[in-house]
Motif scaffolding. Structure first.
Motif, mmCIF file in Angstrom:
data_model
loop_
_atom_site.group_PDB
_atom_site.id
_atom_site.type_symbol
_atom_site.label_atom_id
_atom_site.label_comp_id
_atom_site.label_asym_id
_atom_site.label_seq_id
_atom_site.Cartn_x
_atom_site.Cartn_y
_atom_site.Cartn_z
ATOM 1 N N VAL A 84 -3.662 -1.019 -11.559
ATOM 2 C CA VAL A 84 -3.508 -0.139 -10.398
ATOM 3 C C VAL A 84 -2.463 -0.733 -9.459
ATOM 4 C CG1 VAL A 84 -4.653 0.756 -8.335
ATOM 5 C CG2 VAL A 84 -5.820 0.830 -10.539
ATOM 6 N N GLU A 85 -2.595 -2.020 -9.206
ATOM 7 C CA GLU A 85 -1.642 -2.690 -8.329
ATOM 8 C C GLU A 85 -0.226 -2.604 -8.899
ATOM 9 O OE1 GLU A 85 -2.383 -6.468 -5.813
ATOM 10 O OE2 GLU A 85 -1.797 -7.128 -7.841
ATOM 11 N N ASP A 86 -0.090 -2.799 -10.202
ATOM 12 C CA ASP A 86 1.220 -2.695 -10.841
ATOM 13 C C ASP A 86 1.802 -1.298 -10.677
ATOM 14 O OD1 ASP A 86 0.873 -5.324 -11.620
ATOM 15 O OD2 ASP A 86 0.470 -4.846 -13.735
ATOM 16 N N ALA A 87 0.968 -0.277 -10.833
ATOM 17 C CA ALA A 87 1.425 1.109 -10.667
ATOM 18 C C ALA A 87 1.871 1.356 -9.224
ATOM 19 C CB ALA A 87 0.322 2.086 -11.071
ATOM 20 N N GLU A 88 1.103 0.841 -8.263
ATOM 21 C CA GLU A 88 1.470 0.989 -6.852
ATOM 22 C C GLU A 88 2.778 0.262 -6.551
ATOM 23 O OE1 GLU A 88 -3.122 1.220 -5.187
ATOM 24 O OE2 GLU A 88 -1.981 -0.627 -4.963
ATOM 25 N N LEU A 89 2.941 -0.931 -7.104
ATOM 26 C CA LEU A 89 4.181 -1.677 -6.897
ATOM 27 C C LEU A 89 5.374 -0.937 -7.500
ATOM 28 C CD1 LEU A 89 2.884 -5.300 -7.520
ATOM 29 C CD2 LEU A 89 3.719 -4.354 -5.346
ATOM 30 N N GLY A 90 5.147 -0.253 -8.616
ATOM 31 C CA GLY A 90 6.201 0.576 -9.203
ATOM 32 C C GLY A 90 6.601 1.706 -8.269
ATOM 33 N N MET A 91 5.607 2.340 -7.646
ATOM 34 C CA MET A 91 5.897 3.399 -6.677
ATOM 35 C C MET A 91 6.634 2.821 -5.463
ATOM 36 S SD MET A 91 2.375 5.650 -6.835
ATOM 37 C CE MET A 91 2.953 7.339 -6.598
ATOM 38 N N ALA A 92 6.212 1.647 -5.015
ATOM 39 C CA ALA A 92 6.871 1.008 -3.870
ATOM 40 C C ALA A 92 8.342 0.751 -4.177
ATOM 41 C CB ALA A 92 6.159 -0.293 -3.503
ATOM 42 N N GLN A 114 1.430 0.155 2.833
ATOM 43 C CA GLN A 114 0.098 -0.411 2.599
ATOM 44 C C GLN A 114 -0.392 0.078 1.245
ATOM 45 O OE1 GLN A 114 -2.138 1.146 5.880
ATOM 46 N NE2 GLN A 114 -1.303 -0.311 7.325
ATOM 47 N N GLN A 115 -1.038 -0.814 0.512
ATOM 48 C CA GLN A 115 -1.572 -0.487 -0.804
ATOM 49 C C GLN A 115 -3.092 -0.531 -0.788
ATOM 50 O OE1 GLN A 115 1.766 -3.289 -2.514
ATOM 51 N NE2 GLN A 115 0.473 -2.538 -4.181
ATOM 52 N N SER A 116 -3.677 -0.028 -1.853
ATOM 53 C CA SER A 116 -5.135 0.061 -1.956
ATOM 54 C C SER A 116 -5.818 -1.291 -2.097
ATOM 55 C CB SER A 116 -5.532 0.936 -3.143
ATOM 56 O OG SER A 116 -5.264 0.269 -4.370
ATOM 57 N N GLY A 117 -5.078 -2.303 -2.521
ATOM 58 C CA GLY A 117 -5.692 -3.609 -2.744
ATOM 59 C C GLY A 117 -6.686 -3.591 -3.902
ATOM 60 N N ILE A 126 -0.931 4.345 -2.070
ATOM 61 C CA ILE A 126 0.008 3.568 -1.273
ATOM 62 C C ILE A 126 0.500 4.471 -0.146
ATOM 63 C CG2 ILE A 126 1.895 4.125 -2.860
ATOM 64 C CD1 ILE A 126 3.048 1.311 -2.234
ATOM 65 N N VAL A 127 0.575 3.924 1.054
ATOM 66 C CA VAL A 127 1.032 4.696 2.210
ATOM 67 C C VAL A 127 2.312 4.060 2.725
ATOM 68 C CG1 VAL A 127 0.484 5.499 4.537
ATOM 69 C CG2 VAL A 127 -1.330 5.335 2.820
ATOM 70 N N PHE A 128 3.351 4.860 2.784
ATOM 71 C CA PHE A 128 4.650 4.429 3.292
ATOM 72 C C PHE A 128 4.794 4.922 4.729
ATOM 73 C CE2 PHE A 128 4.994 5.111 -1.246
ATOM 74 C CZ PHE A 128 5.632 3.966 -1.689
ATOM 75 N N GLU A 129 5.138 4.034 5.634
ATOM 76 C CA GLU A 129 5.441 4.418 7.012
ATOM 77 C C GLU A 129 6.957 4.522 7.119
ATOM 78 O OE1 GLU A 129 3.546 1.792 9.834
ATOM 79 O OE2 GLU A 129 1.773 1.668 8.552
ATOM 80 N N LEU A 130 7.420 5.718 7.450
ATOM 81 C CA LEU A 130 8.842 6.018 7.480
ATOM 82 C C LEU A 130 9.248 6.524 8.861
ATOM 83 C CD1 LEU A 130 8.728 8.135 4.220
ATOM 84 C CD2 LEU A 130 9.668 5.840 4.363
ATOM 85 N N THR A 131 10.530 6.396 9.193
ATOM 86 C CA THR A 131 11.051 7.032 10.397
ATOM 87 C C THR A 131 12.299 7.824 10.023
ATOM 88 O OG1 THR A 131 12.399 5.109 11.001
ATOM 89 C CG2 THR A 131 10.217 5.278 12.000
ATOM 90 N N TRP A 132 12.517 8.877 10.784
ATOM 91 C CA TRP A 132 13.696 9.720 10.649
ATOM 92 C C TRP A 132 14.367 9.770 12.012
ATOM 93 C CZ3 TRP A 132 16.310 12.269 6.873
ATOM 94 C CH2 TRP A 132 17.262 13.197 7.290
ATOM 95 N N ARG A 133 15.646 9.449 12.055
ATOM 96 C CA ARG A 133 16.395 9.486 13.305
ATOM 97 C C ARG A 133 17.447 10.569 13.234
ATOM 98 N NH1 ARG A 133 14.791 4.851 15.795
ATOM 99 N NH2 ARG A 133 14.236 3.139 14.437
ATOM 100 N N GLU A 134 17.438 11.437 14.216
ATOM 101 C CA GLU A 134 18.460 12.503 14.274
ATOM 102 C C GLU A 134 19.727 11.971 14.891
ATOM 103 O OE1 GLU A 134 18.442 15.505 12.993
ATOM 104 O OE2 GLU A 134 16.369 15.481 12.359
#
Length: 134
Positions: A84-92, A114-117, A126-134
């Motif tokens: 599971v961790e390997d799959a999450e790291l692949g997504m990251a 953040q990953q499920s651990g 896995i949750v990605f925190e992103l920002t968008w700047r105009e």
């Protein structure tokens, strides 16, 4: 941020990762089909906006939109939790590469993830925190 802009980001993700399922409607693991979940799911969400200009003529402009993207995946039941961790790291890694090399570079930034651990094996998230700047 507009729905059109979110759909532009979603379309760029779909084009880059055709084997993944990309959407804007967050779904519980229990309602995602097994085939879809094994392929991997990315869901883009708008969380907040802030940092707007405070000068005359610039009101409510030049802000930053905070986005989240949730990745969900499932591995075979007989695999160890590290799969599971390997799959999450692949997504990251996919998303890091996407951020670094796409036409939205400089506008879309990865701030944290953040990953499920391994807590929900054989399911991962896995949750990605992103920002968008105009």
């Amino acid at each position: 941020m507009t729905p059109a802009r979110l759909n532009e980001i979603k379309s760029a993700l779909q084009a880059r990762f055709p084997s993944r399922h990309v959407g804007r409607s967050l779904r519980d693991l229990s309602v995602i089909g097994d085939t879809e979940l094994r392929a991997g799911v990315y869901t883009l969400l708008c969380r907040s906006e802030d940092g707007f200009a405070d000068f005359i003529g610039g009101e409510a402009q030049f802000g930053t939109t905070k986005l989240a993207m949730v990745g969900q995946i499932r591995v075979d039941d007989d695999l160890p939790a590290e799969a599971v961790e390997d799959a999450e790291l692949g997504m990251a890694q996919e998303i890091k590469t996407f951020i670094q090399s796409n036409a939205l570079a400089g506008l879309l930034e990865l701030k944290a993830l953040q990953q499920s651990g391994q807590l929900d094996a054989p399911y991962g998230w896995i949750v990605f925190e992103l920002t968008w700047r105009e």
